[in-house]
Write an enzyme that holds these catalytic residues in place. Structure first.
Site, PDB file in Angstrom:
ATOM      1  N   ASP A 180      57.483   2.637  30.752  1.00 58.28           N
ATOM      2  CA  ASP A 180      57.898   1.416  31.431  1.00 58.28           C
ATOM      3  C   ASP A 180      56.890   0.303  31.226  1.00 58.28           C
ATOM      4  OD1 ASP A 180      59.565  -0.159  33.194  1.00 58.28           O
ATOM      5  OD2 ASP A 180      58.077   0.159  34.780  1.00 58.28           O
ATOM      6  N   ARG A 182      39.365  10.145  39.203  1.00 54.46           N
ATOM      7  CA  ARG A 182      37.913  10.008  39.228  1.00 54.46           C
ATOM      8  C   ARG A 182      37.234  11.100  40.040  1.00 54.46           C
ATOM      9  NH1 ARG A 182      37.746   3.745  40.914  1.00 54.46           N
ATOM     10  NH2 ARG A 182      39.523   4.524  42.101  1.00 54.46           N
ATOM     11  N   LEU A 213      46.128   9.829  41.059  1.00 53.73           N
ATOM     12  CA  LEU A 213      46.812  10.265  42.274  1.00 53.73           C
ATOM     13  C   LEU A 213      46.492   9.320  43.435  1.00 53.73           C
ATOM     14  CD1 LEU A 213      48.707  12.736  42.858  1.00 53.73           C
ATOM     15  CD2 LEU A 213      46.787  13.716  44.113  1.00 53.73           C
ATOM     16  N   GLY A 214      46.873   8.050  43.253  1.00 57.73           N
ATOM     17  CA  GLY A 214      46.758   7.078  44.332  1.00 57.73           C
ATOM     18  C   GLY A 214      48.022   7.088  45.181  1.00 57.73           C
ATOM     19  N   ARG A 215      48.328   5.947  45.799  1.00 63.46           N
ATOM     20  CA  ARG A 215      49.514   5.878  46.655  1.00 63.46           C
ATOM     21  C   ARG A 215      50.776   6.242  45.885  1.00 63.46           C
ATOM     22  NH1 ARG A 215      46.553   1.172  47.936  1.00 63.46           N
ATOM     23  NH2 ARG A 215      45.952   0.930  50.120  1.00 63.46           N
ATOM     24  N   ILE A 216      50.952   5.613  44.725  1.00 60.34           N
ATOM     25  CA  ILE A 216      52.164   5.870  43.948  1.00 60.34           C
ATOM     26  C   ILE A 216      52.135   7.277  43.365  1.00 60.34           C
ATOM     27  CG2 ILE A 216      53.537   5.120  41.971  1.00 60.34           C
ATOM     28  CD1 ILE A 216      52.440   2.282  42.441  1.00 60.34           C
ATOM     29  N   GLU A 268      52.374  -6.464  26.590  1.00 63.00           N
ATOM     30  CA  GLU A 268      53.705  -6.880  27.060  1.00 63.00           C
ATOM     31  C   GLU A 268      53.885  -8.393  26.935  1.00 63.00           C
ATOM     32  OE1 GLU A 268      54.113  -5.409  31.041  1.00 63.00           O
ATOM     33  OE2 GLU A 268      53.887  -3.326  30.426  1.00 63.00           O
ATOM     34  N   HIS A 297      59.197  -2.800  31.794  1.00 64.13           N
ATOM     35  CA  HIS A 297      58.340  -2.944  32.973  1.00 64.13           C
ATOM     36  C   HIS A 297      59.158  -3.321  34.212  1.00 64.13           C
ATOM     37  CE1 HIS A 297      53.977  -3.934  34.347  1.00 64.13           C
ATOM     38  NE2 HIS A 297      54.669  -3.348  35.306  1.00 64.13           N
ATOM     39  N   GLY A 341      52.249   3.205  35.002  1.00 66.02           N
ATOM     40  CA  GLY A 341      51.040   2.563  35.514  1.00 66.02           C
ATOM     41  C   GLY A 341      50.735   1.292  34.758  1.00 66.02           C
ATOM     42  N   ARG A 342      49.834   1.396  33.782  1.00 69.49           N
ATOM     43  CA  ARG A 342      49.495   0.272  32.918  1.00 69.49           C
ATOM     44  C   ARG A 342      49.520   0.738  31.468  1.00 69.49           C
ATOM     45  NH1 ARG A 342      50.798  -2.762  36.193  1.00 69.49           N
ATOM     46  NH2 ARG A 342      49.654  -4.493  37.163  1.00 69.49           N
TER      47      ARG A 342
END
Length: 314
Positions: free
Chosen positions: A250, A169, A146-149, A255, A273, A225-226
């Protein structure tokens, strides 16, 4: 420059600096040896060349690395911090674009929009209606990271009237969503995971077989995300065995190589992506990369240093 950048950014760099396009060099070691006493900044784009201790050793005059993207797992930022180097990234300017894409990918996965499109194009509607799909109604969404994005995704999801929880975290004091310190426990209580988590050792394959089992047969996983956050082999098995319902991805672990087993599954949605891949947003990201380098060499310090390389103006 360790990799190609769009002309919008590259042209500005070439107007201001002497730019060496390292990824074009046939013998990169020889190119670095020739440049070692001259290069003070790196513009990092993509994963063409790892920006790590070996590169830092080759460029002893290096001061700053300006990375293209909010994620910077292609840069050994911790090592840069130990050496007193500054690393910057491009946060905020891509937040809304990626959050929009996450919602679009979630809807496409839930309502099987690519599959429905193919159904019409193949003339199958003439033989009968497309089968009913699942719905976003009454779904419980768990956001991983739950960061900015992540917050922007949650804000958009509120409009759909779904229940929202999050795992990260630590608990965040400024949000009302339910916090789960355990990802498995959150997966047990929700039926949809939306991962916006960054890469790195701390998040490597945290969405694993145990989490997918906990999510259950109505479960959907969306990842913007990743790719390394998901245990890809475990996800493929869970989809094949119908341990979960579907996935919208995505990003991938290696990749642009996407496992053939994923591509063979018709009940998933796969994108190459493209989370931030609009002209507007990529130009904004490129501009911030350029602005970080200009600010640094103007003696004003970095604009958006990463947490591993904090900056305090003297």
């Amino acid at each position: 420059m360790t990799g190609p950048l769009m002309a919008y950014a590259a042209d500005q760099l070439k107007e201001r600096f002497t730019v060496h396009e390292l990824w074009k060099a046939e013998d990169k070691a020889a190119a670095l040896a020739e440049l070692k006493d001259r290069v003070r900044g790196v513009a990092g784009g993509g994963a063409h060349i790892k920006i790590d201790g070996a590169l830092f050793d080759a460029l002893p005059k290096l001061e700053v690395v300006s990375n293209f993207g909010v994620g910077y797992d292609n840069v050994d930022a911790a090592e840069a911090g130990r050496r007193g180097l500054i690393v910057t990234n491009t946060p905020d300017v891509l937040t809304d674009e990626v959050a929009d894409l996450a919602i679009g990918l979630l809807l496409a996965t839930v309502r099987q929009l690519p599959q429905v499109d193919r159904y019409l194009r193949e003339g199958k509607w003439l033989a009968g209606a497309y089968p009913l799909t699942t719905s976003l109604r009454k779904r419980k969404i768990g956001i991983v990271g739950l960061g900015r994005i992540g917050k922007a995704v949650a804000h958009r999801l509120e409009a759909f009237g779904v229940e929202i929880a999050y795992h990260g975290r630590s608990r965040q004091a400024d949000v009302a969503y339910r916090y789960y310190p355990s990802l498995v426990e959150m997966a047990q209580d929700v039926d949809t995971l939306v991962s916006v988590a960054p890469g790195g050792d701390s998040t490597y394959r945290i969405i694993n077989a145990e989490v997918l089992e906990a999510l259950g047969p109505n479960g959907i996983v969306v990842n913007v995300g990743r790719g390394t956050v998901i245990d890809e082999p475990a996800l493929i098995k869970a989809l094949q065995d119908k341990t979960i319902l579907s996935a919208g991805l995505d990003v991938f672990e290696d990749e642009p190589r996407v496992p053939a087993e994923l591509i063979a599954l018709d009940h998933v949605v796969l994108l190459p992506h493209v989370g931030s891949a609009s002209v507007h947003t990529r130009e904004q990201m490129g501009q911030l990369l350029v602005d970080n380098l200009k600010s640094w060499f103007d003696g004003k310090g970095p604009l958006t240093p990463v947490v591993e390389t904090p900056w305090k103006k003297a």
